[in-house]
Design an enzyme around this catalytic site. Structure first.
Site, PDB file in Angstrom:
ATOM      1  N   ASP A  98       0.859  -1.178   0.000  1.00 13.76           N
ATOM      2  CA  ASP A  98       0.000   0.000   0.000  1.00 13.76           C
ATOM      3  C   ASP A  98       0.900   1.234   0.000  1.00 13.76           C
ATOM      4  O   ASP A  98       1.707   1.423   0.908  1.00 13.76           O
ATOM      5  CB  ASP A  98      -0.871  -0.017   1.267  1.00 13.76           C
ATOM      6  N   ASP A 198      -3.106   4.678  -2.492  1.00 11.24           N
ATOM      7  CA  ASP A 198      -4.097   5.325  -1.642  1.00 11.24           C
ATOM      8  C   ASP A 198      -4.560   6.648  -2.259  1.00 11.24           C
ATOM      9  O   ASP A 198      -3.740   7.441  -2.738  1.00 11.24           O
ATOM     10  CB  ASP A 198      -3.465   5.567  -0.267  1.00 11.24           C
ATOM     11  N   GLU A 247      -7.085   3.534  -5.293  1.00  9.00           N
ATOM     12  CA  GLU A 247      -8.231   3.931  -4.495  1.00  9.00           C
ATOM     13  C   GLU A 247      -8.704   5.281  -5.009  1.00  9.00           C
ATOM     14  O   GLU A 247      -7.942   6.255  -5.016  1.00  9.00           O
ATOM     15  CB  GLU A 247      -7.867   4.035  -3.014  1.00  9.00           C
ATOM     16  N   HIS A 321     -10.347  -1.850   5.491  1.00 14.61           N
ATOM     17  CA  HIS A 321      -9.975  -1.285   6.789  1.00 14.61           C
ATOM     18  C   HIS A 321     -10.711   0.013   7.107  1.00 14.61           C
ATOM     19  O   HIS A 321     -10.633   0.501   8.240  1.00 14.61           O
ATOM     20  CB  HIS A 321      -8.470  -1.033   6.827  1.00 14.61           C
ATOM     21  N   ASP A 322     -11.410   0.582   6.140  1.00 15.53           N
ATOM     22  CA  ASP A 322     -12.149   1.828   6.350  1.00 15.53           C
ATOM     23  C   ASP A 322     -13.665   1.626   6.382  1.00 15.53           C
ATOM     24  O   ASP A 322     -14.411   2.597   6.499  1.00 15.53           O
ATOM     25  CB  ASP A 322     -11.837   2.830   5.228  1.00 15.53           C
TER      26      ASP A 322
END
Length: 549
Positions: A98, A198, A247, A321-322
């Site tokens: 990431d 990200d 993302e 994770h969000d």
């Protein structure tokens, strides 16, 4: 559509801090991932995506990077990472890192230099602006408050679209871009197999002026973002056997077709989050609301039909994770039988779509939201800021806790539940965040030993994707979109069709009278009673005749 092997892959996301702790620190580590590689091989996934493991003050759980080249000591060492790569590759598991290239931590040496003086060579790596009347614009940070922070050293403001300790990078600066490319090439040389970028569609900013809303129109899918991503591709992973996914925050379908069209040489695939906002009342996250199935179906099918036609590629997912746990969100965890049933339904419905499926740690065993009852249990900076903001609005404690229970990012960050032992087998120490109380029944050990568990449904779904090209390359055809309870669609490829019928309702429902459910059952979680589908039931029927498209 050109067949590409990576498109048949399934990705498993690991949040290292909550995955497996081998030191007793209460936080997961790289050795903990190594220890569980046999399990991940057993599950059948192809790629392991690790959320950031770099040096960081961890104000945003690693998405505030202070050294792109160093492994965070709380996770282990560079040597541990090399062992992880080696052992993963032995098991035909690939590693995706990431990378956060929209911003860095304010503790990064670049920012530390940039904030020393206005003529520092690193000053232009970030967005500093003078302003005598407060913040330069009214843009809002995604974590709350204005997006500009005052820096007393140089009497200026710097831009932070996220936490105040996450300063946005200025991609207009050529030297910065090439430093980022060098860093990415360093990890490629280490042997990694892919990258998740990200909020990468925010790297190109427009004019710095006040917004009628919160500023998104000035930094989302900006004017040079495709130029930058093409340049990134050419200087790093382009032409190599690496998988990339971006993302995309508040993006559009048209932009994502561009991001992923192979002829444009930008990214392999994209995450979009529109389908995960269908329980946002009036578009606001910090509300408590039931999800809108019509809107969920509409968004999923819009993106399925849109990207498949234009030869791009989706990442398909319920959890990360969000996001809250999907079984608590779009299914039901009110009792064990319903939890298992709805978790299987959601898994099957998603994995029958076109795109690369992403499984978030614990999703494969049907982990639920922890249902914390006290603000002291929460750790996430966004959730704590939201709690404070809602308090200021005069909301009651009960109302705020109900909202956090549904929307907090901490719902997905509780430790992985490995066994019914103390702390769910995650750690011998005190876990950094509380573990869901249901770990004694919901855990990997129990799931492996139960042939009817959610885990075995995921294993079968992964096998089906590997073995049946229709799931990767088949056309997606929406059906009965106006049904209030059922999500129905077909996949069609080379004279074969699969019919998918999923009941998102707690109620028993009747199938549309004209639907043909004859054929071979490929996977499901229930038997039909004539044309009646039970609550949270799902069936996948294979047919061998062509259908009208």
């Amino acid at each position: 559509m050109v067949k590409q092997d990576w498109r048949k892959s399934v990705v498993y996301q690991i949040y290292p801090k909550s995955f497996n702790d081998t030191t007793g620190s209460g936080e997961g580590d790289l050795k903990g991932i190594i220890e569980k590689l046999d399990y991940l091989q057993y599950l059948g996934v192809d790629y392991l995506w690790l959320t950031p493991i770099y040096e960081s003050p961890m104000n945003d759980n690693g998405y505030d990077i202070s050294d792109y080249y160093a492994i965070n000591k709380q996770f282990g060492s560079e040597a541990d990472f090399k062992v992880l790569l080696k052992e993963a590759h032995k098991r035909d598991l690939k590693i995706m890192l990431d990378i956060v290239i929209n911003h860095t931590s304010t503790e990064h040496p670049w920012f530390q230099e940039a904030s020393k003086s206005e003529d520092n060579p690193y000053r232009d790596y970030y967005f500093f602006r003078k302003s005598e009347d407060g913040p330069p614009t009214n843009w809002m940070s995604k974590f709350g408050g204005n997006a500009w922070q005052y820096d007393a050293k140089t009497d200026s403001y710097y831009l932070h679209l996220f936490d105040v300790t996450q300063a946005d990078l200025n991609w207009e600066n050529t030297s910065l871009r090439h430093e980022l490319y060098d860093m990415i090439n360093y990890w490629i040389d280490q042997g990694v197999d892919g990258f998740r970028f990200d909020v990468v569609n925010l790297i190109s900013k427009r004019a710095f002026q006040d917004s009628e809303k919160i500023g998104k129109e000035f930094y989302t899918d900006g004017p040079k973002v495709h130029t930058y991503l093409n340049e990134l591709n050419r200087h790093t992973f382009g032409g190599k056997d690496l998988m990339t996914v971006g993302e995309m925050s508040s993006t559009t379908l048209d932009e994502c077709i561009k991001y992923t069209n192979p002829e444009r040489h930008e990214l392999n695939s994209v995450f979009n989050f529109h389908h995960l906002k269908v329980d946002y009342e009036n578009g606001e996250k910090w509300t408590r609301a039931d999800f809108d199935l019509f809107e969920l179906k509409r968004i999923l099918m819009e993106w399925q039909e849109g990207i498949q036609v234009d030869n791009g590629w989706n990442a398909i997912f319920w959890c990360n994770h969000d996001q809250p746990r999907v079984v608590s969100r779009f299914g039901s965890d009110e009792d064990e039988a319903t939890r298992v049933k709805s978790a299987k339904m959601l898994a099957i419905a998603l994995h029958m779509l076109q795109g690369t499926p992403y499984i978030y740690q614990g999703e494969e065993i049907g982990m639920t939201n922890p249902h914390f009852t006290s603000i002291e249990a929460y750790r996430d900076v966004e959730s704590l800021n939201a709690y404070k903001h809602l308090k200021e609005q005069g909301r009651s404690e009960a109302e705020i806790m109900a909202i956090l229970d549904q929307k907090s990012r901490d719902n997905s960050r509780t430790p992985m539940q490995w066994s019914n032992e103390r702390h769910a087998g995650f750690t011998e120490g005190s876990p950094w965040i509380d573990i869901a109380e249901n770990y004694q029944t919901i855990n990997v050990e129990a799931a492996i030993n139960d042939p009817n568990s959610v885990l075995h449904t995921y294993r079968e779904l992964i096998r089906l994707r590997h073995e049946h090209d229709i799931l990767t390359y088949g056309k997606v055809i929406p059906r009965y979109m106006d049904d209030p309870n059922l999500f129905i669609f077909e996949r069609a490829y080379e004279g074969e069709t699969w019919l998918i019928v999923a009941n998102f309702s707690k109620e028993t429902v009747q199938l549309p009278h004209e639907i043909d459910i004859s054929g071979t059952m490929m996977i499901g979680n229930d038997k039909l009673n004539g044309d009646i589908m039970n609550p949270y039931g799902v069936i996948v029927i294979r047919k061998t005749c062509k259908i009208e498209v």
